[in-house]
Enzyme design. Sequence first.
Site, PDB file in Angstrom:
ATOM      1  N   ASP A 194      11.828  -4.256  -8.072  1.00  0.00           N
ATOM      2  CA  ASP A 194      10.553  -4.667  -8.672  1.00  0.00           C
ATOM      3  C   ASP A 194      10.730  -5.506  -9.937  1.00  0.00           C
ATOM      4  O   ASP A 194       9.774  -6.116 -10.407  1.00  0.00           O
ATOM      5  CB  ASP A 194       9.689  -3.441  -8.988  1.00  0.00           C
ATOM      6  CG  ASP A 194       8.962  -2.918  -7.759  1.00  0.00           C
ATOM      7  OD1 ASP A 194       8.972  -3.614  -6.727  1.00  0.00           O
ATOM      8  OD2 ASP A 194       8.384  -1.826  -7.825  1.00  0.00           O
TER       9      ASP A 194
ATOM     10  N   LYS B 149       2.184   3.324 -12.349  1.00  0.00           N
ATOM     11  CA  LYS B 149       1.400   3.233 -11.112  1.00  0.00           C
ATOM     12  C   LYS B 149       2.110   3.979  -9.986  1.00  0.00           C
ATOM     13  O   LYS B 149       1.493   4.728  -9.229  1.00  0.00           O
ATOM     14  CB  LYS B 149       1.213   1.771 -10.709  1.00  0.00           C
ATOM     15  CG  LYS B 149       0.423   1.611  -9.423  1.00  0.00           C
ATOM     16  CD  LYS B 149       0.440   0.212  -8.877  1.00  0.00           C
ATOM     17  CE  LYS B 149       1.583   0.002  -7.924  1.00  0.00           C
ATOM     18  NZ  LYS B 149       1.370  -1.071  -6.950  1.00  0.00           N
ATOM     19  N   ASN B 150       3.429   3.782  -9.879  1.00  0.00           N
ATOM     20  CA  ASN B 150       4.176   4.362  -8.757  1.00  0.00           C
ATOM     21  C   ASN B 150       4.413   5.863  -8.906  1.00  0.00           C
ATOM     22  O   ASN B 150       4.901   6.507  -7.983  1.00  0.00           O
ATOM     23  CB  ASN B 150       5.500   3.620  -8.563  1.00  0.00           C
ATOM     24  CG  ASN B 150       5.272   2.224  -8.012  1.00  0.00           C
ATOM     25  OD1 ASN B 150       4.248   1.951  -7.392  1.00  0.00           O
ATOM     26  ND2 ASN B 150       6.215   1.322  -8.245  1.00  0.00           N
TER      27      ASN B 150
ATOM     28  N   ASP C 156       8.865   4.677   9.819  1.00  0.00           N
ATOM     29  CA  ASP C 156       9.667   5.519  10.735  1.00  0.00           C
ATOM     30  C   ASP C 156      10.323   6.702  10.014  1.00  0.00           C
ATOM     31  O   ASP C 156      10.386   7.809  10.557  1.00  0.00           O
ATOM     32  CB  ASP C 156      10.807   4.709  11.390  1.00  0.00           C
ATOM     33  CG  ASP C 156      10.320   3.466  12.081  1.00  0.00           C
ATOM     34  OD1 ASP C 156       9.119   3.196  11.991  1.00  0.00           O
ATOM     35  OD2 ASP C 156      11.137   2.773  12.701  1.00  0.00           O
ATOM     36  N   LEU C 157      10.842   6.466   8.805  1.00  0.00           N
ATOM     37  CA  LEU C 157      11.555   7.532   8.093  1.00  0.00           C
ATOM     38  C   LEU C 157      10.606   8.678   7.748  1.00  0.00           C
ATOM     39  O   LEU C 157      10.995   9.849   7.783  1.00  0.00           O
ATOM     40  CB  LEU C 157      12.205   6.988   6.818  1.00  0.00           C
ATOM     41  CG  LEU C 157      13.288   5.918   7.011  1.00  0.00           C
ATOM     42  CD1 LEU C 157      13.759   5.372   5.670  1.00  0.00           C
ATOM     43  CD2 LEU C 157      14.489   6.481   7.775  1.00  0.00           C
TER      44      LEU C 157
ATOM     45  N   ARG D 132      -0.258   0.199   0.802  1.00  0.00           N
ATOM     46  CA  ARG D 132       0.719   0.939   1.613  1.00  0.00           C
ATOM     47  C   ARG D 132       0.866   2.390   1.181  1.00  0.00           C
ATOM     48  O   ARG D 132       1.117   3.260   2.002  1.00  0.00           O
ATOM     49  CB  ARG D 132       2.086   0.252   1.522  1.00  0.00           C
ATOM     50  CG  ARG D 132       2.114  -1.147   2.064  1.00  0.00           C
ATOM     51  CD  ARG D 132       3.518  -1.564   2.406  1.00  0.00           C
ATOM     52  NE  ARG D 132       4.093  -0.685   3.400  1.00  0.00           N
ATOM     53  CZ  ARG D 132       4.038  -0.879   4.709  1.00  0.00           C
ATOM     54  NH1 ARG D 132       3.447  -1.930   5.194  1.00  0.00           N
ATOM     55  NH2 ARG D 132       4.587  -0.030   5.541  1.00  0.00           N
TER      56      ARG D 132
ATOM     57  N   CYS E 155       1.268  -5.036   0.440  1.00  0.00           N
ATOM     58  CA  CYS E 155       1.997  -6.253   0.032  1.00  0.00           C
ATOM     59  C   CYS E 155       2.555  -7.021   1.226  1.00  0.00           C
ATOM     60  O   CYS E 155       2.749  -6.479   2.301  1.00  0.00           O
ATOM     61  CB  CYS E 155       3.177  -5.882  -0.866  1.00  0.00           C
ATOM     62  SG  CYS E 155       2.763  -5.778  -2.583  1.00  0.00           S
TER      63      CYS E 155
END
Length: 423
Positions: A308, A23-24, A126-127, A94, A118
């Site tokens: 995770d 998924k990621n 910010d990054l 997200r 989540c």
Amino acid sequence: MVEAFKIIGGKKIAGELKVDGSKNSTLPIMIATLVEKGTYVLRNVPDLRDIRTLVALLESLGLEVEKLDANSYKIINNGLSGAEASYDLVKKMRASFLVMGGMLAIEKRGKVALPGGCAIGARPVDLHLKGFEALGAKINIEHGYVEATTENGLIGGNIVLDFPSVGATENIIMAAVKAKGKTVLENAAKEPEIEDLCNFLIKMGAKISGVGTSRLEIDGVDKLTACEYTIIPDRIVAGTYIIASILFDGSIKVSGIVPEHLSSFLLKLEEMGTKFKIEGDKLEVLTKLSDLKPAKVTTMPHPGFPTDLQSPMMTLMCLVNGTSEIKETIFENRFMHVPELNRMGAKIEIDSSTAKITGVENFSSAEVMASDLRAGASLILAALKANGESLVNRIYHVDRGYENFEEKFKALGANIERIKTEA
């Protein structure tokens, strides 16, 4: 009405679990199809809620998305119909914020709602924004939206991330592949999913060196070419399945893994006394649960122990004789599964960012609630072990990251059923 899993645990389960696509990896790679016009085919895509959410977002931006089969998609980019990602879609996940890098690459501007997703901690963007500014974008935040604009497109620059954020690394890579000149990204995240995104972009013609290291050099190109690509297996699903196998004394074989993506996790399990047989992409557990000894785990950015897998690992440690510890260093609020496991008879105490786990003989059945994706998986594993009937509520979290969870475990002999509840 919401869905829950009704699980009658304590049953013998056995068989083989095949790991789905990551998924990621899929989310950023699907988003990277924004970067250049053309027709893409993506294979080994997991059939998940988050993927369907992203498809709706990409379609809202003007892409044509066709599902070829359960795990393959064709994406046609004929140019974006706009450069704005609305709150209605972004709030659900997200990872949606990653469209900013893609929009900046192709449209030279972007407007994206600040993300939801989540319930784990702050997860600030910010990054990402610092990275875009280093590439020459002007950032404006108002009314819950981030707007990034450039005069004539992005210009390569030097960026040092304060923390090796996966999302920021991915967003900056996508923005930089078509920027003018060279971008050097220091303290980049090194997760296998970042490598997968880089390999996809390289297949399209991007010039990226240092893949798999914390220093990426990206030479911007004017044009890329759409391609076909196969997504890597999901290491977090693999880890969850391996823990399930250990909980059931090795009766579950796990296939479709990439062992090198799981190094720190497998080493920790070996330290606890687990023995494995690994042949190619197949793994077999050769140890009984009762033979394991306690350990200490600290979650770290890759190649350290993955955050995770913290909650599924905690479920395992609950049934290991002695006292184990888990220190969570990546996310705040990532112990929300602890009260639920304690409801099932676990003995877990939390002191700040450390959980102390005293092993018990078994879980007891109970009604519990999943607070996030991985917490949900940890509670389901506990319910499968516990004698009697458990109810795991809010399983929509689990559907975000595990494909057909109940069907796969039913095929092993588990008594697990999806039901509607009021909760």
